[in-house]
Design a protein around this motif. Structure first.
Motif: not given
Length: 204
Positions: A15-23, A147-155
């Motif tokens: 259940d702890k997998e639900k708390f592991i955030g991704r980018q 619209d590429g949000k994470a790509w833009v944030e991380h350059g």
């Protein structure tokens, strides 16, 4: 501890997998997905898209592989695709986590799950290759949806994306080509993905 108790201990632990955030952001761009959401999404994708695999695959085995492949991140944490420093210790962290977490299960099930996880990591079977294709394309699809949000944030540069996806076509040439043409190139053209030479990359 009898068999059923061991199984429920494992079930509670994952259940702890639900708390592991991704980018990767969810499709509305408001928050980032977690590992459990990522796994569920790819399981459905596999059922729907298995017809495009380069070779006929065992769908249930592939779905199982995708549902458990990130469980190790309960201990090891999520390693961002373009975090080169974190990648240096990723294998060791995840191997240690696999020993502990799958070790909660009765020995026969624990060994079975660990072998399926190791098969995914090795990428040597047709199921593992298709699972890897899903694991690479799902975040690409969501990045395009936002619209590429994470790509833009991380350059993120196109060269980084191409390097990460250098083996993606091994599971499905059709799905990789679709993703490249419909998810990646449009974001290069819009400037969401950095590229030194757009025209040159379009000809790849």
């Amino acid at each position: 501890m009898d068999r059923l108790e061991q199984q429920f201990e494992f079930i509670r632990e994952i259940d702890k997998e639900k708390f592991i955030g991704r980018q990767t952001y969810l499709s509305d761009g408001r928050r980032k997905e977690n590992d459990a959401e990522h796994a569920w999404h790819m399981a459905i994708m596999t059922i729907l898209l298995s017809e495009y695999a380069n070779e006929e695959i065992d769908v249930l085995k592939t779905v199982t592989m995708l549902l458990i492949h990130d469980i190790v991140e309960i201990d090891a944490g999520d390693t961002y695709a373009y975090d080169e420093e974190a990648k240096k210790t990723q294998k060791e962290r995840e191997q240690k986590a696999a020993e502990r977490i799958f070790g909660l299960l009765p020995p026969d099930q624990g060994e079975k799950f660990k072998k399926i996880w190791e098969e995914f990591e090795a990428r040597e079977t047709k199921e593992a290759r298709f699972a890897r294709t899903m694991d690479n394309l799902q975040p690409v699809m969501l990045n395009d949806a936002t619209d590429g949000k994470a790509w833009v944030e991380h350059g993120v540069h196109l060269e980084q994306i191409m390097k990460r996806n250098q083996n993606t076509a091994e599971g499905s040439e059709t799905l990789w080509e679709y993703a490249y043409q419909n998810f990646i190139l449009p974001n290069v053209e819009k400037g969401r993905i950095k590229s030194e030479n757009i025209q040159e990359e379009q000809e790849v």
